[in-house]
Design a protein around this motif. Structure first.
Motif, PDB file in Angstrom:
ATOM      1  N   CYS A 111       0.848  -1.195   0.000  1.00  0.00           N
ATOM      2  CA  CYS A 111       0.000   0.000   0.000  1.00  0.00           C
ATOM      3  C   CYS A 111       0.877   1.236   0.000  1.00  0.00           C
ATOM      4  O   CYS A 111       2.070   1.172   0.276  1.00  0.00           O
ATOM      5  CB  CYS A 111      -0.945  -0.007   1.199  1.00  0.00           C
ATOM      6  N   ASP A 112       0.239   2.354  -0.310  1.00  0.00           N
ATOM      7  CA  ASP A 112       0.945   3.626  -0.223  1.00  0.00           C
ATOM      8  C   ASP A 112       1.014   4.084   1.226  1.00  0.00           C
ATOM      9  O   ASP A 112       2.039   4.572   1.677  1.00  0.00           O
ATOM     10  CB  ASP A 112       0.234   4.684  -1.071  1.00  0.00           C
ATOM     11  N   VAL A 113      -0.097   3.932   1.920  1.00  0.00           N
ATOM     12  CA  VAL A 113      -0.157   4.397   3.311  1.00  0.00           C
ATOM     13  C   VAL A 113      -0.815   3.325   4.162  1.00  0.00           C
ATOM     14  O   VAL A 113      -1.952   2.917   3.895  1.00  0.00           O
ATOM     15  CB  VAL A 113      -0.947   5.721   3.433  1.00  0.00           C
ATOM     16  N   LEU A 114      -0.093   2.883   5.151  1.00  0.00           N
ATOM     17  CA  LEU A 114      -0.666   1.992   6.160  1.00  0.00           C
ATOM     18  C   LEU A 114      -0.935   2.823   7.400  1.00  0.00           C
ATOM     19  O   LEU A 114      -0.029   3.503   7.892  1.00  0.00           O
ATOM     20  CB  LEU A 114       0.300   0.850   6.501  1.00  0.00           C
ATOM     21  N   VAL A 115      -2.176   2.787   7.879  1.00  0.00           N
ATOM     22  CA  VAL A 115      -2.517   3.510   9.097  1.00  0.00           C
ATOM     23  C   VAL A 115      -2.759   2.475  10.192  1.00  0.00           C
ATOM     24  O   VAL A 115      -3.615   1.593  10.036  1.00  0.00           O
ATOM     25  CB  VAL A 115      -3.757   4.389   8.905  1.00  0.00           C
ATOM     26  N   VAL A 116      -2.000   2.567  11.250  1.00  0.00           N
ATOM     27  CA  VAL A 116      -2.124   1.621  12.350  1.00  0.00           C
ATOM     28  C   VAL A 116      -2.959   2.269  13.438  1.00  0.00           C
ATOM     29  O   VAL A 116      -2.528   3.236  14.071  1.00  0.00           O
ATOM     30  CB  VAL A 116      -0.743   1.224  12.904  1.00  0.00           C
ATOM     31  N   GLY A 117      -4.167   1.767  13.607  1.00  0.00           N
ATOM     32  CA  GLY A 117      -5.058   2.310  14.624  1.00  0.00           C
ATOM     33  C   GLY A 117      -6.188   3.082  13.973  1.00  0.00           C
ATOM     34  O   GLY A 117      -5.947   4.021  13.208  1.00  0.00           O
ATOM     35  N   ALA A 118      -7.430   2.663  14.256  1.00  0.00           N
ATOM     36  CA  ALA A 118      -8.591   3.318  13.650  1.00  0.00           C
ATOM     37  C   ALA A 118      -9.352   4.125  14.682  1.00  0.00           C
ATOM     38  O   ALA A 118     -10.577   4.131  14.724  1.00  0.00           O
ATOM     39  CB  ALA A 118      -9.496   2.280  12.983  1.00  0.00           C
ATOM     40  N   GLY A 119      -8.599   4.787  15.537  1.00  0.00           N
ATOM     41  CA  GLY A 119      -9.217   5.766  16.436  1.00  0.00           C
ATOM     42  C   GLY A 119      -9.403   7.068  15.686  1.00  0.00           C
ATOM     43  O   GLY A 119      -9.291   7.101  14.447  1.00  0.00           O
ATOM     44  N   PRO A 120      -9.706   8.141  16.413  1.00  0.00           N
ATOM     45  CA  PRO A 120      -9.977   9.421  15.742  1.00  0.00           C
ATOM     46  C   PRO A 120      -8.833   9.849  14.821  1.00  0.00           C
ATOM     47  O   PRO A 120      -9.078  10.258  13.675  1.00  0.00           O
ATOM     48  CB  PRO A 120     -10.126  10.405  16.913  1.00  0.00           C
ATOM     49  N   ALA A 121      -7.609   9.743  15.280  1.00  0.00           N
ATOM     50  CA  ALA A 121      -6.483  10.189  14.452  1.00  0.00           C
ATOM     51  C   ALA A 121      -6.300   9.269  13.255  1.00  0.00           C
ATOM     52  O   ALA A 121      -6.084   9.725  12.127  1.00  0.00           O
ATOM     53  CB  ALA A 121      -5.203  10.239  15.296  1.00  0.00           C
ATOM     54  N   ALA A 144     -14.179  -3.224  16.280  1.00  0.00           N
ATOM     55  CA  ALA A 144     -14.833  -2.129  15.571  1.00  0.00           C
ATOM     56  C   ALA A 144     -13.900  -0.927  15.550  1.00  0.00           C
ATOM     57  O   ALA A 144     -13.083  -0.756  16.443  1.00  0.00           O
ATOM     58  CB  ALA A 144     -16.143  -1.750  16.264  1.00  0.00           C
ATOM     59  N   PRO A 145     -14.054  -0.075  14.524  1.00  0.00           N
ATOM     60  CA  PRO A 145     -13.240   1.146  14.504  1.00  0.00           C
ATOM     61  C   PRO A 145     -13.732   2.130  15.557  1.00  0.00           C
ATOM     62  O   PRO A 145     -14.853   2.021  16.042  1.00  0.00           O
ATOM     63  CB  PRO A 145     -13.460   1.680  13.087  1.00  0.00           C
ATOM     64  N   GLY A 146     -12.886   3.078  15.886  1.00  0.00           N
ATOM     65  CA  GLY A 146     -13.303   4.120  16.811  1.00  0.00           C
ATOM     66  C   GLY A 146     -12.286   4.407  17.907  1.00  0.00           C
ATOM     67  O   GLY A 146     -12.218   5.503  18.424  1.00  0.00           O
ATOM     68  N   GLY A 147     -11.514   3.382  18.273  1.00  0.00           N
ATOM     69  CA  GLY A 147     -10.489   3.602  19.294  1.00  0.00           C
ATOM     70  C   GLY A 147     -11.077   4.153  20.564  1.00  0.00           C
ATOM     71  O   GLY A 147     -12.041   3.600  21.110  1.00  0.00           O
ATOM     72  N   SER A 148     -10.548   5.275  21.019  1.00  0.00           N
ATOM     73  CA  SER A 148     -10.999   5.847  22.289  1.00  0.00           C
ATOM     74  C   SER A 148     -12.471   6.243  22.246  1.00  0.00           C
ATOM     75  O   SER A 148     -13.135   6.293  23.285  1.00  0.00           O
ATOM     76  CB  SER A 148     -10.141   7.066  22.636  1.00  0.00           C
ATOM     77  N   LEU A 149     -12.982   6.528  21.045  1.00  0.00           N
ATOM     78  CA  LEU A 149     -14.380   6.960  20.949  1.00  0.00           C
ATOM     79  C   LEU A 149     -15.336   5.882  21.435  1.00  0.00           C
ATOM     80  O   LEU A 149     -16.437   6.166  21.894  1.00  0.00           O
ATOM     81  CB  LEU A 149     -14.719   7.324  19.497  1.00  0.00           C
ATOM     82  N   LEU A 150     -14.912   4.612  21.309  1.00  0.00           N
ATOM     83  CA  LEU A 150     -15.777   3.514  21.746  1.00  0.00           C
ATOM     84  C   LEU A 150     -16.047   3.618  23.241  1.00  0.00           C
ATOM     85  O   LEU A 150     -17.141   3.313  23.713  1.00  0.00           O
ATOM     86  CB  LEU A 150     -15.119   2.166  21.440  1.00  0.00           C
ATOM     87  N   ASP A 157     -19.032  15.511  15.065  1.00  0.00           N
ATOM     88  CA  ASP A 157     -19.969  15.957  14.028  1.00  0.00           C
ATOM     89  C   ASP A 157     -21.413  15.677  14.418  1.00  0.00           C
ATOM     90  O   ASP A 157     -22.242  15.286  13.581  1.00  0.00           O
ATOM     91  CB  ASP A 157     -19.645  15.271  12.684  1.00  0.00           C
ATOM     92  N   GLY A 158     -21.706  15.821  15.683  1.00  0.00           N
ATOM     93  CA  GLY A 158     -23.071  15.639  16.155  1.00  0.00           C
ATOM     94  C   GLY A 158     -23.516  14.198  16.264  1.00  0.00           C
ATOM     95  O   GLY A 158     -24.648  13.905  16.632  1.00  0.00           O
ATOM     96  N   LEU A 159     -22.631  13.249  15.972  1.00  0.00           N
ATOM     97  CA  LEU A 159     -22.976  11.832  16.080  1.00  0.00           C
ATOM     98  C   LEU A 159     -22.268  11.236  17.282  1.00  0.00           C
ATOM     99  O   LEU A 159     -21.176  11.670  17.637  1.00  0.00           O
ATOM    100  CB  LEU A 159     -22.508  11.063  14.830  1.00  0.00           C
ATOM    101  N   PRO A 160     -22.872  10.216  17.904  1.00  0.00           N
ATOM    102  CA  PRO A 160     -22.109   9.493  18.920  1.00  0.00           C
ATOM    103  C   PRO A 160     -20.812   8.985  18.289  1.00  0.00           C
ATOM    104  O   PRO A 160     -20.813   8.557  17.128  1.00  0.00           O
ATOM    105  CB  PRO A 160     -23.021   8.323  19.296  1.00  0.00           C
ATOM    106  N   GLY A 161     -19.726   9.052  19.033  1.00  0.00           N
ATOM    107  CA  GLY A 161     -18.408   8.749  18.484  1.00  0.00           C
ATOM    108  C   GLY A 161     -18.344   7.411  17.791  1.00  0.00           C
ATOM    109  O   GLY A 161     -17.750   7.268  16.719  1.00  0.00           O
ATOM    110  N   ARG A 162     -18.966   6.418  18.391  1.00  0.00           N
ATOM    111  CA  ARG A 162     -18.928   5.082  17.816  1.00  0.00           C
ATOM    112  C   ARG A 162     -19.550   5.054  16.418  1.00  0.00           C
ATOM    113  O   ARG A 162     -19.039   4.433  15.511  1.00  0.00           O
ATOM    114  CB  ARG A 162     -19.674   4.137  18.762  1.00  0.00           C
ATOM    115  N   ARG A 163     -20.683   5.790  16.295  1.00  0.00           N
ATOM    116  CA  ARG A 163     -21.369   5.799  15.010  1.00  0.00           C
ATOM    117  C   ARG A 163     -20.580   6.602  13.975  1.00  0.00           C
ATOM    118  O   ARG A 163     -20.453   6.216  12.828  1.00  0.00           O
ATOM    119  CB  ARG A 163     -22.787   6.377  15.181  1.00  0.00           C
ATOM    120  N   TRP A 164     -20.042   7.720  14.442  1.00  0.00           N
ATOM    121  CA  TRP A 164     -19.219   8.529  13.535  1.00  0.00           C
ATOM    122  C   TRP A 164     -18.070   7.677  12.982  1.00  0.00           C
ATOM    123  O   TRP A 164     -17.807   7.660  11.788  1.00  0.00           O
ATOM    124  CB  TRP A 164     -18.676   9.759  14.281  1.00  0.00           C
ATOM    125  N   ALA A 165     -17.433   6.930  13.875  1.00  0.00           N
ATOM    126  CA  ALA A 165     -16.291   6.116  13.451  1.00  0.00           C
ATOM    127  C   ALA A 165     -16.744   5.016  12.497  1.00  0.00           C
ATOM    128  O   ALA A 165     -16.102   4.758  11.470  1.00  0.00           O
ATOM    129  CB  ALA A 165     -15.609   5.509  14.680  1.00  0.00           C
TER     130      ALA A 165
END
Lengths: 938, 405
Positions: A111-121, A144-150, A157-165
């Motif tokens: 891949c071009d970019v590997l992102v480790v961790g699917a939290g907010p950042a 599930a994605p979301g990291g700390s938001l879970l 963006d007005g959504l619960p963090g889990r749903r936004w993620a």
């Protein structure tokens, strides 16, 4: 929350049945059922509870029993499934006593970019990279994605963090060039952005797991840029009794409430050094848990948080500490006191939330070779400059992994990291998009870095209850004992105390150990540092790493074109290198000895055949082919006429025999070199190593053609007659087709190259055909009444003639001269590999071990290979038996041996030392059969 | 509750400040350097000695090996020094007054091909003639000693038997290093950490001192014990060593209930494994082919090793790798060490132990101390001189190089 929503899942823990909900971790389900004691500590045997809500768990280790036994997993990472059976561990896991039925697999990805961790950042970084057109992989260890938001349930963006993620991740996953991997832990960051991850695919499905799906698979990822958005782990200070069940990281308690709808206790005290425990306390209070007090070691907590607590009626005790947690087997009260020494009080509680700040997860960054620096603001090590001299990593670090404290900050930081990665990977960076909105983010007050809370008098004041590493039962007292013993390095303290060596590899305790050590030594933790971070970031199963390379896929099985025939004839197979070779062909009622004697007789007295296809064959082509071979072999190959064959020996630079075989000259610039079966790859490597590193100017190419040819050795006094019958167009007369020449011919109607070569001393031919004709040729030859023989008979025949097997009669310490083959070492050539060594003092010693024959005085006694020879009455080993056989031709047993000064000893009587027993033998010349070579021409 | 490790003593050693000169400076504070210092003091009364360590004491290969101890080497020369070491191991806990967790649980070396069998039987016979305990075991005997080994014919390279050395075993490496360090320090040896040697002073063909990151130190004699970095350090005195340095990796699992009572090694399938006292499986991998001074290897080596482990021990399938690490091994052309004099007077070298240095620790310390003290090789280390690469008197421990025709 007594009846939580969701699908009911039934499981069993420590012999009792429980219900949880789909999506629960075992830890969450146990807490929901009021189970607080989960495991037993490894050294002290004390009960331990659930301390965290993730992979950093130091306490709640469990053994899985059903669906299949698996040792030692944190209950905080085990997703429950119907029928799950687990037990709490007393420090050691248990392996299954039956084979693992699961399948494991491996995937390669670029891949071009590997992102480790699917939290907010991580989500923002991946989204930005994807928006710029990069091929992106986003991997996260959680389901599930979301990291700390879970866990925090903060809104974005007005959504619960889990749903936004979930929505952001779903958008990304819908893009053609983006892959989102959940339940996938990136555990190793190796050179040149080679990262390894393990994806857990079926564990959470229990019995419903499809049998055809690999249980786990390893991702081998090569990424142009990597974004480490690995988050942070909450840490805790050392205070007396901090190991009791009921003591829990504040963020973890918040996660249990918000993500799982589980109350981890009824009445809680909160001990904190920073603001992040306040929202945790408020969330717990909102969920119906009584917050007895927030004990803040600072004088000034964040004003807004303090106001909200006051509004909720939560008591905030600033400038206070928890001097002890108390309870019999689990927490029942907390001793709270002003830090400056005022009156302590005992606060009843079954839950103590602790927050000692957040430690960035820098494991992968450090593995990649990144250096760390101490950040005074967050009180932890953070990634240093990625472009420092000698580092230069193709890595960005984003969000709380580099100490960014706020959600909005992490979202912005992630997006920026994604854009930096894009630019660095050569993509055009699109216009900046507005960052997601985070509404409720009160200003934070500075944290205080407190590592150790001294106990009040009489209550744990010897620091034996101040735990540093909960999993290893290491206390502050242990660390002090290590520094008291004179140790000054944190690596030594680790080994003295065993802190950081357990299942969690010190995730929550590493920095604390360093800090306490620094404190004891009067140093700054920033100068002392932490112990080295090593792969894997999280434990990974042996089976996943082994993947499919097991059983018959462990190493390629190589078979010849005639293999099925050998098997059908009932030949036992011998592993020779990767090849399966027929060992001998027993007839009904024959044992190995009888079969081999019969096969030998056939070759010596009649006609016999062997599958010689496994010999290595290397095409050496080019204007300098002859020059290359002259340098590699000890003898001259450049003078070989086209149409002829020469036996040759290769040595290492030390003059010791490395391989042997025949060289066929097919054209002026084209040779075919044969090698021993097991050494074919090594010889090709050897040629390439010299060509590529020492002699790049030679114009020559070497190509393995072993598998392109099938070879039938036709051996024995009647072989000429059989060949003539099969190849009517070939003039097989001795004069027209002399020894060591080759001819193209049609054999049994198949185009063939026939070589007159003998590895038995008999009149013999090797018939080479394209491998797909191998079986046809074999069957045609066999149909002419020819006896097949295997590797054992080949060994006997060649040994009778004193021909060594490289690797059996040699061991890397034997020169051609030692083998009685001085004739194969050119005296004319200016140089060749090994030449200089032949004049070394040790190489010209007269008492070198030399190849000789041995005849046991008892003509029926077989000398075991490997047995040593001594002079009668002596004990000093003169050498050893390299080959020992029964000979049909000699009518007796015989052996080959390497004996010190052997050629001078011909005629001497020696003893083969079989333990106490001495077997008398006579030393002979190594050629025992047809020494005058009369049988070669038939 | 599990078996707890014995406590370390309340006192180990004091961090020493470098003095301006010593009778002997030992470069490298690993197991060999510390053992050499100890025997210099104990056997030869030489205590004005400094051990210089660029990092933390015993933090190199001594902290990274898989702790296997055996003496069942093929050649007389090797058997001599390794058996001397094993005999010292057998009395070392008492000698050092330190618990070393030396456990003579036996070592099995598996054979997987007919040539393996020949080589193994040969080694057993050679060992016995050299007074080294050795037995040849058939597959069913292997199974009796270590029930978890898969001796069935179904595996890719079935177990055809094994050599067994009952006196072989394991010890706890940190305890060994610290035992030597503590005992050496008690004799007055200075153990100096964070002190990297940056140069060797040579005048008129004689070494006179070392330059370090903590200043110059004069030395009557300098004894190199720098393992994977030996060629770098020796080059500072203009001495070229025939060494290639490679990464070698190892790993541990989580703590497990006892499953593995002995030590199993397999050269053909490339795995060696024991279960340490705490309960973790300790496993060594194959060497990385690339030359490197970095203490890290490539990951595919670990994957390959796991496949090999499961081939022999299917029950390990769901054990977990907790931690991997790498050391740097220095390998000579004949896979035997170099111990002895150098072309520079008063400069001594001990290196080239490749993957086998730990087991030799007391033996090489003993012989090297003798060599340094007397200025001539100890008889047991004499065959391992540097000049054997000139004379050709190699001690080739590669074993059989190839397989049959």
């Amino acid at each position: 929350m007594t009846s939580r929503p969701g699908e009911v899942v039934r499981f069993r823990f420590d012999g009792r049945d429980y219900e949880g909900r789909r999506g629960d971790t075992l830890a969450a389900a146990l807490l929901a059922n009021g189970v607080r004691r989960v495991s037993t500590s490894v050294q002290l045997g004390q009960p331990r509870g659930i301390f965290s809500a993730g992979g950093e768990e130091p306490n709640a280790l469990v053994q899985i029993e059903t669906p299949f036994p698996e040792p030692m997993l944190p209950a905080t990472t085990v997703e429950i499934c119907d029928g799950l059976v687990a037990t709490g561990l007393p420090g050691k896991g248990r392996l299954a006593d039956r084979p693992d039925p699961a399948r494991y697999d491996t995937v390669h990805a670029h891949c071009d970019v590997l992102v480790v961790g699917a939290g907010p950042a991580g989500l923002m970084a991946a989204a930005e990279a994807a928006r710029g057109g990069a091929r992106v992989i986003l991997a996260d260890e959680r389901p599930a994605p979301g990291g700390s938001l879970l866990g925090t349930a903060e809104a974005v963006d007005g959504l619960p963090g889990r749903r936004w993620a979930a929505e952001r991740a779903a958008e990304l996953d819908g893009l053609a060039d983006v892959r989102v991997l959940c339940r996938t832990t990136v555990f190793g960051h190796y050179d040149d952005n080679y990262l390894v991850a393990v994806e857990r695919r079926t564990n959470h499905l229990g019995a419903a797991a499809p049998a055809t799906t690999a249980r786990e698979r390893i991702w081998r990822i090569r990424a142009r840029r990597v974004v480490h958005a690995t988050g942070a782990h909450e840490r805790f200070p050392a205070f007396a009794g901090n190991d009791l069940p009921g003591v829990m990281l504040a963020g973890a308690a918040r996660t249990y409430v918000n993500q799982y709808g589980v109350r981890p206790g009824r009445r809680a005290v909160v001990l904190t050094t920073n603001d992040t425990a306040y929202p945790a306390a408020l969330d717990l209070a909102a969920a119906g848990i009584e917050i007895a007090a927030i004990v803040d070691v600072r004088q000034a907590p964040g004003e807004e948080w303090a106001r909200r607590c006051a509004e909720r009626g939560i008591d905030v005790l600033t400038g206070h500490v928890v001097t002890a947690a108390r309870g019999a087997g689990e927490l029942s009260s907390v001793v709270v006191a002003p830090e400056d020494g005022g009156q302590a009080r005992d606060v009843p509680a079954d839950l103590l939330l602790v927050s000692g700040g957040w430690t960035p997860v820098v494991h992968l960054f450090s593995q990649a070779g990144g250096t760390l620096r101490f950040d005074e603001e967050i009180g932890a090590f953070v990634p240093g400059d990625t472009q420092a001299r000698d580092v230069r990593l193709a890595v960005e670090v984003a969000g709380s992994a580099r100490g960014v404290p706020t959600l909005s900050g992490c979202l912005r930081d992630g997006a920026e990291a994604g854009r930096r990665a894009l630019a660095a990977a050569g993509f055009a960076v699109p216009d900046q998009a507005p960052p997601p909105a985070v509404e409720d983010e009160p200003a934070a007050a500075p944290a205080r870095h407190l590592w150790l809370v001294p106990a009040a008098d009489g209550d744990g004041d010897d620091y034996r209850e101040h735990f540093v590493d909960l999993q290893r039962d290491v206390t502050v007292a242990d660390v002090l004992r290590a520094t008291g013993a004179g140790l000054r390095s944190v690596e030594h303290v680790k080994r003295y105390t065993t802190a950081g060596t357990a299942h969690d590899q010190g995730r929550t305790s590493g920095l604390l150990t360093s800090a306490i050590t620094a404190h004891a030594l009067g140093l700054d933790v920033a100068d002392l540092g932490v112990t080295t971070f090593r792969a894997p970031y999280a434990p990974v199963s042996f089976a996943a790493l082994a993947g499919r390379d097991r059983g018959h896929l462990h190493d390629p099985v190589r078979v010849t074109a005639m293999h099925d025939w050998h098997v059908a004839r009932g030949a036992p197979l011998e592993n020779v290198g990767q090849w399966k070779r027929p060992w001998y062909y027993p007839l009904d009622g024959e044992d190995m000895t009888a079969a081999v004697l019969r096969e030998c007789r056939a070759a010596r007295e009649d006609v016999a055949m062997m599958d010689a296809s496994t010999l290595g064959k290397i095409d050496v082509i080019g204007p300098d082919a002859a020059e290359l071979l002259d340098r590699l072999y000890t003898n001259m190959m450049s003078t070989l006429p086209v149409g002829s064959i020469r036996y040759g020996v290769m040595c290492r630079p030390d003059g010791m025999v490395f391989d042997d075989g025949t060289v066929i000259r097919l054209a002026e610039d084209h040779f075919l070199a044969t090698t021993t079966t097991g050494n074919a790859a090594a010889v090709l490597d050897w040629m390439e190593e010299w060509l590529q590193t020492e002699w790049p100017s030679l114009r020559v190419h070497c190509t393995s053609v072993t598998e392109q040819w099938a070879t039938v050795a036709l051996v024995g006094p009647r072989s000429r007659e059989v060949l003539a019958g099969l190849a009517p167009g070939l003039d097989v007369g001795n004069a027209s087709f002399p020894f060591m020449t080759w001819r193209d011919a049609e054999v049994a109607g198949i185009p063939a190259r026939v070589c007159r070569i003998s590895f038995s001393g008999e009149l013999a031919y090797e018939i080479n055909v394209r491998s797909w004709y191998g079986l046809a040729l074999w069957e045609a030859v066999n149909a002419a009444g020819v006896t097949p023989y295997g590797t054992e008979t080949m060994h006997v025949l060649r040994a009778e003639k004193g021909y060594p097997i490289i690797g059996q009669d040699t061991d890397g310490t034997v020169t051609p001269q030692d083998l009685g083959m001085a004739w194969v070492v050119s005296k004319k050539k200016a140089d060749f590999i090994g030449k200089r060594s032949f004049s070394r003092a040790d190489t010209v010693r007269p008492d070198r071990k030399q190849l000789v024959g041995l005849l046991p005085e008892d003509t029926g006694r077989l000398l075991p290979e490997g047995v040593h020879l001594v002079e009668p009455g002596g004990t000093r080993a003169l050498g050893h038996v390299t080959s020992g056989y029964r000979s049909a031709a000699l009518g007796r047993t015989f052996a080959l041996a390497l004996i010190s000064g052997g050629r001078e000893r011909v005629g001497e009587r020696l003893h083969a030392a079989m333990g106490e027993e001495m077997i008398p033998v006579t030393v002979t010349h190594h050629v025992l059969y047809d020494p005058e070579g009369a049988r070669r021409d038939g | 509750m599990t078996e707890n490790l014995p406590d370390h003593p309340d006192w180990l050693w004091a961090a020493a400040e470098p003095k301006r000169s010593y009778d002997v400076v030992i470069v490298g504070g690993g197991g060999h350097g510390l053992a050499t210092a100890y025997y210099l003091a104990k056997n030869h009364g030489i205590t004005n000695v400094a051990v210089l360590e660029r990092g933390w004491l015993a933090g190199g290969n001594m902290a990274r090996n898989t702790t296997i101890i055996r003496s069942n080497y093929l050649w007389d020369e090797s058997a001599g020094i390794y058996e001397h070491a094993l005999k010292l191991w057998e009395g070392l806990e008492d000698d050092l007054g330190y618990p070393l967790l030396f456990s003579q649980r036996g070592v099995l070396n598996l054979a997987h091909s007919l040539q393996d069998v020949r080589d193994s039987v040969r080694r057993v016979h050679a060992n016995r003639l050299n007074g080294v305990d050795a037995e040849w075991l058939e597959p069913e005997q292997v199974k009796e000693l270590c029930p978890i080994v898969d001796v069935s014919p179904d595996v890719r390279y079935p177990v055809l038997g094994a050599t067994y050395q009952p006196r072989a075993g394991i010890a706890k490496h940190d305890y060994v290093a610290w035992g030597f360090a503590r005992a050496a320090a008690a004799y007055g040896v200075d153990l100096i950490e964070n002190c990297e040697v940056t140069g060797l002073d040579v005048r008129d063909g004689r070494v006179t001192g070392v330059r370090t990151t903590r200043g110059p130190i004069a030395a009557g004699k300098v004894a190199l014990c720098a393992a994977g970095h030996s060629s770098v350090v020796a080059a500072m005195a203009g001495v070229a060593l025939p060494l290639q340095s490679h990464p070698l990796q190892a790993l541990v699992s989580e703590l497990l209930e006892p499953v593995h009572p002995t030590v199993v090694m397999s050269n053909a399938v490339h795995v060696y494994v024991s279960q340490a006292h705490k309960g973790e499986l300790v496993m060594g991998a194959g060497i990385d082919a690339a030359n490197s001074y970095r203490q890290r290897g490539a990951f595919h080596i670990i994957e390959r090793q796991m496949a090999a482990a499961l081939e022999l021990f299917p029950v390990f399938a769901r054990a977990h790798v907790l931690r991997t690490w790498g050391g740097v091994v220095d390998v000579t052309p004949d896979a035997s060490p170099i111990v002895g004099l150098t072309p520079v007077d008063d400069l001594y070298v001990n290196c080239g132990w490749g993957t086998g240095g730990f087991k030799a620790t007391p033996g090489v310390g003993w012989c090297y101390a003798h060599t340094v003290a007397h200025g001539e090789p100890h008889p047991l280390s004499a065959p391992f001189s540097l000049d054997r690469f000139t004379t050709g008197a190699l001690v080739d421990e590669h074993g059989a190089a190839a397989v049959a025709h």
